[in-house]
Each structure stands twice: as structure tokens, then as C-alpha cells.
Design an enzyme around this catalytic site. Sequence first.
Site, short mmCIF file in Angstrom:
data_model
loop_
_atom_site.label_atom_id
_atom_site.label_comp_id
_atom_site.label_asym_id
_atom_site.label_seq_id
_atom_site.Cartn_x
_atom_site.Cartn_y
_atom_site.Cartn_z
CE LYS A 177 87.13 18.31 38.69
NZ LYS A 177 87.82 16.83 38.22
CB SER A 231 84.84 24.16 28.64
OG SER A 231 84.04 24.17 30.01
CD GLU A 252 96.74 26.59 27.20
OE1 GLU A 252 95.84 26.56 26.45
OE2 GLU A 252 97.98 27.39 27.52
CB CYS A 286 92.29 21.32 23.05
SG CYS A 286 93.83 21.02 23.37
CD GLU A 387 86.62 23.71 21.86
OE1 GLU A 387 85.81 23.68 23.24
OE2 GLU A 387 88.28 22.60 21.05
O1 TXE Z 1 84.49 20.25 30.51
P1 TXE Z 1 84.32 20.93 31.71
P2 TXE Z 1 83.08 19.22 29.33
C1 TXE Z 1 85.51 21.81 25.68
C2 TXE Z 1 84.58 21.46 25.22
C3 TXE Z 1 83.80 20.25 25.69
C4 TXE Z 1 83.40 21.42 26.50
C5 TXE Z 1 82.55 20.45 27.59
O2 TXE Z 1 84.26 21.51 23.80
O3 TXE Z 1 82.67 19.76 24.55
O4 TXE Z 1 84.41 21.50 27.06
O5 TXE Z 1 83.32 19.31 28.30
C6 TXE Z 1 86.24 20.52 35.73
N1 TXE Z 1 85.13 24.57 39.24
N2 TXE Z 1 86.46 20.59 26.55
O6 TXE Z 1 81.95 19.53 30.28
O7 TXE Z 1 83.39 21.36 32.68
C7 TXE Z 1 85.87 19.19 35.36
O8 TXE Z 1 85.26 18.30 36.24
C8 TXE Z 1 86.16 23.83 38.62
C9 TXE Z 1 87.91 21.82 25.57
O9 TXE Z 1 84.11 17.49 30.74
O10 TXE Z 1 85.54 22.38 31.91
C10 TXE Z 1 87.34 18.81 34.72
O11 TXE Z 1 88.09 18.47 35.46
N3 TXE Z 1 86.80 23.12 37.16
C11 TXE Z 1 88.51 21.12 26.53
C12 TXE Z 1 87.67 20.11 33.90
O12 TXE Z 1 86.91 20.93 34.84
C13 TXE Z 1 85.33 22.40 36.62
C14 TXE Z 1 88.58 19.33 26.72
C15 TXE Z 1 87.33 20.49 32.27
O13 TXE Z 1 85.56 20.00 32.38
C16 TXE Z 1 83.87 23.19 37.11
C17 TXE Z 1 87.52 19.27 27.30
C18 TXE Z 1 84.11 24.54 37.75
N4 TXE Z 1 82.90 24.32 38.25
C19 TXE Z 1 86.94 20.39 27.18
N5 TXE Z 1 83.70 22.74 36.69
C20 TXE Z 1 90.08 21.47 25.53
N6 TXE Z 1 90.56 22.86 25.20
O14 TXE Z 1 91.05 20.21 25.12
C21 TXE Z 1 84.00 20.71 35.83
N7 TXE Z 1 85.46 21.82 36.21
#
Ligand code: TXE
Length: 485
Positions: A177, A231, A252, A286, A387
Site C-alpha cells: 500500500k 509518522s 521506521e 527521515c 519533526e
Molecule cells: O504520514 P503517515 P503523513 C512524518 C513527517 C510528516 C508526517 C505526516 O513528520 O510530516 O509523518 O506525513 C499510511 N494505518 N513522516 O501524514 O500518515 C499512509 O497512507 C495504516 C516521516 O503522510 O504516517 C502512508 O502510506 N497506514 C516519514 C503511510 O501510512 C496508514 C515519511 C505514511 O503516512 C494509516 C513520511 C493508518 N491509520 C512521513 N494512516 C519518514 N520517517 O521518512 C496513514 N497510513
Amino acid sequence: MEVVKSCSNYIGGEWMPPQYGGTTSSVNPANREEIVGQIPLSTKEDLDRAVAAAKGAQGAWRKLAGSQRGAFLFKAADVLERRLDEIGRIMTLEMGKTLTEAKGETARGVAILRYYAGEGMRKIGDVIPATDSDAFMFTTRVPLGVVGAITPWNFPVAIPIWKLAPALIYGNAVVWKPASETAVTAALVMECFHEAGLPSGVLNLVIGSGREIGQGLAEHPDVQGITFTGSNGTGKAVGQAAFARGAKYQLEMGGKNPIIVAADADLDLAIDATISGGFKSSGQKCTATSRVIVVKDIYDSFRDKLVEKAATLRVGNGLSESTWLGPCANEKQYETVLDYIRTGVEEGATLALGGTKPEDEELRNGYYVTPAIFENVTSRMAIAQEEIFGPVLALIKANDLADAIELANDVPYGLSASLYTKDIASALAFIQDMDAGLVRINAETAGVELQAPFGGMKASSSHTREQGQAAIEFYTSIKTVFMKP
Ligand code: TXE
């Protein structure tokens, strides 16, 4: 408005639209009026189909020799390499990083595929002397079964591939996904595996919301392992759902990565590393540098040079050759970054540079923020603790190296940390005392080598490691064999 490319799910070796769900759009962050793709909003029924396809395919896939599985990965690498320019361009259109970075990331995807293709022929166990002299005892490894991969938008090619490639080479089938923001890029990566002739059902792509498809994967009874990058909040929910039903999970998550500049550092090198680590990909890595901890003796000269150099960085559309940093990847991220900049000012930090929407008329429709450098930052401020994931640096003054390391450790995260020094004793103290999964001396926080373990300490990860040979720990289970005549 013309749509560049539409995409659909890939389930059981076929491209198929969602059964009941609707669609949403993937928007170009450099110009919010441009739609990059129409994205399916899949439902649980689509997910169930994909998991069933993976479950059905896994038995035959695991029975292939590692080298046979590796042959498919080598082919997928060749296709990805051939399509590198096209995929890099779509990545830039979807999430804004510069074309050079997008192509570089795609090339990294090719290298990761080849690395793991080779893993199919490397050792997976040990012989251990048994206390019974008649017995032969050894370990071997078996795949988990069906693995769910939930991936973010910031590295839409490299992160998925560093999850899919090891999952596949060790004999798992996968349901992937991707983040909706970069679903078109994901579909192109999937096309490479399809063209490589991967057997039907071994790798499936289901595009949809995190809540429906991501959470659905984490809770699915037929998914034995979940690998997630994103996140902290979402990661915790994913981990809890997997743990609740006894599935393996790997998370991660975020970082608040410091660079420490010691009094004896080569300032020019440290400034280049700060700029590159903090502002490339608009700070959306990250491992991006977000705190710059400078020992007081050199603070003023470091700050002046840093601000002077950062002021020359060109913000613009990632497709333009003159652009150094592109827009934030999406509207939510843009609003988050602007919110943190407001918070920093309210908390009493001072903006030494940027943090504004650029005035250039051409950039009016994009999610652009000029590189921001805060000073007078204390460790308790939100901009020093949380972050931000944007082009924002917080300069913090330290009394000496010991104070700098203490400040560097004073956050919930522990992913990457860097020190600039010429002194070996300082380097050794930093290696020993810094709580981070990646510790880098005279190198920026944001470099990752694909053949070495990658992952964080503290809140940055589930204490698991990805990449290199470390990946085998998550994607397999050890079986200890004790055999007598
Ligand atoms: O992340 P999400 P978002 C951090 C960074 C950013 C923040 C928000 O600080 O500002 O996260 O980004 C899926 N159950 N990072 O909102 O929501 C989503 O569809 C299962 C750091 O985009 O965590 C996507 O595929 N999955 C990071 C993935 O999770 C779910 C990189 C990440 O999205 C879900 C990205 C749920 N309930 C963001 N909700 C890094 N460490 O590199 C969403 N997703």
C-alpha cells in the site's frame, strides 16, 4: 485539466480498478492546478482479494531456489533502469523533489534490487555443534508468508523497493500500500515487476486511504508481517494492530537529526553538510538535518557563513535545472511547515533567514517555502523537539562538545546524527555517547548506504533494522534443526 497518468490496483497479476471505491487525485505540488493522476480509493474487498492472491501465490514462490527468485529481481532492476528518466520525472511531478534527486533515487532503487537479487545465493543459516555427537544441528530460515508493506511519499521508489526486494527474495508474497500522494510513481514501479514476469499474486499493489487499506493490512489475519515507514502516530497504531494479533512488525518513523559542529571543525565542509542535510528534498527525509548544534567559540562565524550560503539556494519547480530545492510534497505538509515556522516565532526563536512563501509570481500555485534558519532556539521549543519535515533548521548554541552531545540526545528521536571535527577523541566520544542508529563523522546526517543496516533508536523505530543483510531478520523466521540418524 489533463491528467498525466491514471493508475489502478495490481492484484493477482492483473491491473484492476477498485471493486466499489471511488477515485481521488494526485496533485503536482509545484502547481496545485495540475493533476498528475487519478488514484483509486480501494475498499476492504480489494484488499481481501490482494491478500488472497498473495496467500495463493506464496507457496510456489517460496519453493523456488533463491537464485530463481533473484532472477526476477535482476530483470525488474533492468526494466527500472531502462525507465529511470520517465519514473524520475513522474516522481518530481508527484512530490516535488528535483529531477536530479528523483533520478538518483530511482537509480538507488535499481541498485537495491540488484543487491537483494544477489542475496538469493547467500548463506541463510549456521551449523552449530550439538552436544550429542551423533546429531547434526543447524539453522535455516523460512519466509513469514504474506507481508504487508505500507510506504510514505518522501522516497516513493527507494523505500518501497528496500521493503519489497528483501521480502520477495526471502520467499514472501507481498501486498503493497503506497502513499496516495505518490501512487502514480508506485504504479510505475509495479509495472517494472510486471514486465519482469514476476509470477501472478507474488506482489500486489492496493492503492487507497491509510485508514482503510493501511489499517486493514495491519489488522488482516492472513498477513504475517507488516513493514511500515511514516509518522510516529500512524506507526504506533500499525504496530499495535499487528502485535494484537501476533503478527511481526517493523516500523521506521521520524527523526530530529542533529549535526554538531565542534570548535575545530572544517567550517566550509560543515556548512555544506548542513545545507545538503537540511534542505535537499526540502527537508523531507527521515534522516534530514533539523538541529544544528554549534559550539559557542565558532557560533557567530558559522551562523554568518551558513545564512549567506543558504540565501543563494534557488527555490523552484523540481523539473527546472536551475532549481536547488522544490516545493513541500503536498498541501498537508506545506501547512505543517508553515505552522511550525509560526510556532517557532511565537516561542521566541528568531528567523535568521527565510521561512516565507517566495514572492516569485511563477511559484504562486505551488507549496513553496524558502529555506528557513532559526536562531536563539532552546532545546525545549517545539521546533527543537518535533519533526517538522520541511526546509527548517534550528541553530542551537552549545558550551562545548559534551554539552552539544547532551543537547543532541535531548529529543524523543534517535535516527541519525552527525559530528564535524578533526579530533579523534571527540569523534570517539560522539560514537559512544550519541543515541542514534546512524552516527556519522564528517558526513551529513542524510546519507544511507544500501548494504548497511538502517534504522533508529528511541522513538524513531521499532528497534528493527532495514537494508543490507539486516533485512533478513525481519523477513524470515529462524528454524533450528536438530537431526539424528
Ligand atoms: O504520514 P503517515 P503523513 C512524518 C513527517 C510528516 C508526517 C505526516 O513528520 O510530516 O509523518 O506525513 C499510511 N494505518 N513522516 O501524514 O500518515 C499512509 O497512507 C495504516 C516521516 O503522510 O504516517 C502512508 O502510506 N497506514 C516519514 C503511510 O501510512 C496508514 C515519511 C505514511 O503516512 C494509516 C513520511 C493508518 N491509520 C512521513 N494512516 C519518514 N520517517 O521518512 C496513514 N497510513
